[in-house]
Design an enzyme around this catalytic site. Sequence first.
Site, PDB file in Angstrom:
ATOM      1  N   ASN A   1       0.859  -1.194   0.000  1.00 18.00           N
ATOM      2  CA  ASN A   1       0.000   0.000   0.000  1.00 18.00           C
ATOM      3  C   ASN A   1       0.888   1.234   0.000  1.00 18.00           C
ATOM      4  O   ASN A   1       1.950   1.234   0.624  1.00 18.00           O
ATOM      5  CB  ASN A   1      -0.879  -0.005   1.264  1.00 18.00           C
ATOM      6  CG  ASN A   1      -1.754   1.228   1.371  1.00 18.00           C
ATOM      7  OD1 ASN A   1      -2.442   1.607   0.427  1.00 18.00           O
ATOM      8  ND2 ASN A   1      -1.748   1.870   2.537  1.00 18.00           N
TER       9      ASN A   1
ATOM     10  N   HIS B   1       1.011   5.110   1.271  1.00 17.82           N
ATOM     11  CA  HIS B   1       0.344   5.944   2.274  1.00 17.82           C
ATOM     12  C   HIS B   1       1.068   7.287   2.362  1.00 17.82           C
ATOM     13  O   HIS B   1       2.303   7.318   2.464  1.00 17.82           O
ATOM     14  CB  HIS B   1       0.362   5.243   3.633  1.00 17.82           C
ATOM     15  CG  HIS B   1      -0.347   6.030   4.691  1.00 17.82           C
ATOM     16  ND1 HIS B   1      -1.724   6.123   4.754  1.00 17.82           N
ATOM     17  CD2 HIS B   1       0.131   6.779   5.700  1.00 17.82           C
ATOM     18  CE1 HIS B   1      -2.056   6.906   5.766  1.00 17.82           C
ATOM     19  NE2 HIS B   1      -0.949   7.315   6.366  1.00 17.82           N
TER      20      HIS B   1
ATOM     21  N   SER C   1       5.049   6.628   2.374  1.00 17.61           N
ATOM     22  CA  SER C   1       5.597   5.307   2.688  1.00 17.61           C
ATOM     23  C   SER C   1       4.918   4.264   1.827  1.00 17.61           C
ATOM     24  O   SER C   1       3.727   4.377   1.532  1.00 17.61           O
ATOM     25  CB  SER C   1       5.314   4.942   4.164  1.00 17.61           C
ATOM     26  OG  SER C   1       5.759   5.950   5.049  1.00 17.61           O
TER      27      SER C   1
ATOM     28  N   ASP D   1      -2.667   0.662   7.940  1.00 22.20           N
ATOM     29  CA  ASP D   1      -1.433   1.427   7.689  1.00 22.20           C
ATOM     30  C   ASP D   1      -0.322   1.050   8.671  1.00 22.20           C
ATOM     31  O   ASP D   1       0.566   1.860   8.957  1.00 22.20           O
ATOM     32  CB  ASP D   1      -1.694   2.946   7.755  1.00 22.20           C
ATOM     33  CG  ASP D   1      -2.729   3.390   6.721  1.00 22.20           C
ATOM     34  OD1 ASP D   1      -2.742   2.841   5.617  1.00 22.20           O
ATOM     35  OD2 ASP D   1      -3.524   4.311   7.037  1.00 22.20           O
TER      36      ASP D   1
HETATM   37  C1  GRF Z   1      -2.379   8.981  -2.600  1.00 21.70           C
HETATM   38  O1  GRF Z   1      -2.060  10.136  -1.887  1.00 21.70           O
HETATM   39  C2  GRF Z   1      -1.994   7.755  -1.826  1.00 21.70           C
HETATM   40  O2  GRF Z   1      -0.843   7.924  -1.069  1.00 21.70           O
HETATM   41  C3  GRF Z   1      -3.184   7.575  -0.927  1.00 21.70           C
HETATM   42  O3  GRF Z   1      -4.291   7.911  -1.708  1.00 21.70           O
HETATM   43  C4  GRF Z   1      -3.889   8.814  -2.730  1.00 21.70           C
HETATM   44  C5  GRF Z   1      -4.277   8.213  -4.032  1.00 21.70           C
HETATM   45  O4  GRF Z   1      -4.086   9.100  -5.100  1.00 21.70           O
HETATM   46  N1  GRF Z   1      -3.239   6.230  -0.395  1.00 21.70           N
HETATM   47  P1  GRF Z   1      -4.282   8.582  -6.574  1.00 21.70           P
HETATM   48  O5  GRF Z   1      -5.686   7.978  -6.669  1.00 21.70           O
HETATM   49  O6  GRF Z   1      -3.227   7.544  -6.854  1.00 21.70           O
HETATM   50  O7  GRF Z   1      -4.142   9.775  -7.450  1.00 21.70           O
END
Ligand code: GRF
Length: 216
Positions: A106, A108, A135, A144
């Site tokens: 994932n 984050h 991360s 997370d």
């Molecule tokens: C990103 O900021 C990611 O870190 C978080 O959700 C957002 C997704 O953005 N988990 P996108 O849909 O990839 O533009």
Amino acid sequence: MRVVVLASGRGSNLGALIAAQREPDARFEIVLVAGDKPEAQALRIAEGAGIATIALDPRGYADRTSFDADLFARVAANAPDLVVLAGFMRILDPGVLAPWVGRMINIHPSLLPKYRGLKTHARAIEAGDAVHGASVHFVTPELDGGPVIAQVGMTIEAGDTPATLAARLLPLEHRLLVATVDLVAERRVLLDGDGVRLDGAPLSGPLRLTGRTLAA
Ligand code: GRF
């Protein structure tokens, strides 16, 4: 390596992975993009790239477990080596998730273990942090909370808002995610018990992104 991406929203991280898999030396192929929001831009991006998509609406299921079980049955049918959560905004049922631990990562937007959950940019500013970042971690039932593989950091400037931080971090997220998926696809990174190994050796801390390269 066969990759399935789960996404709920805008899909910019998915877009970065699609761009990377088009490179001549690509180490992975996205075989499916699945989501819980049929209207999500991420699914349109996948369709535009000729990638198979599945959109399941949680409202059509009795509970979280039955939704997650159906979703992951479809994921499994595509035989992925790796599942990437790229803005997938759902908490997964621990029982459904269990067989995928070590094969799911994932991204984050915080320097974990700081700021699990939502509103990470605002929380970093409110705390007066000097640095912020993103991360990539292995997914475990703890939200997370799985072992962190790699991070990228950036300075918080005076006058930054959650929106300016998010905008500056996003391109770094893209590079971090692509570089991490590359390492996993080369089978250089794996989860061993509670710890991450790189080239067989336990990591003492997250890998750090410099430019486009990850290093200990
Ligand atoms: C990103 O900021 C990611 O870190 C978080 O959700 C957002 C997704 O953005 N988990 P996108 O849909 O990839 O533009």
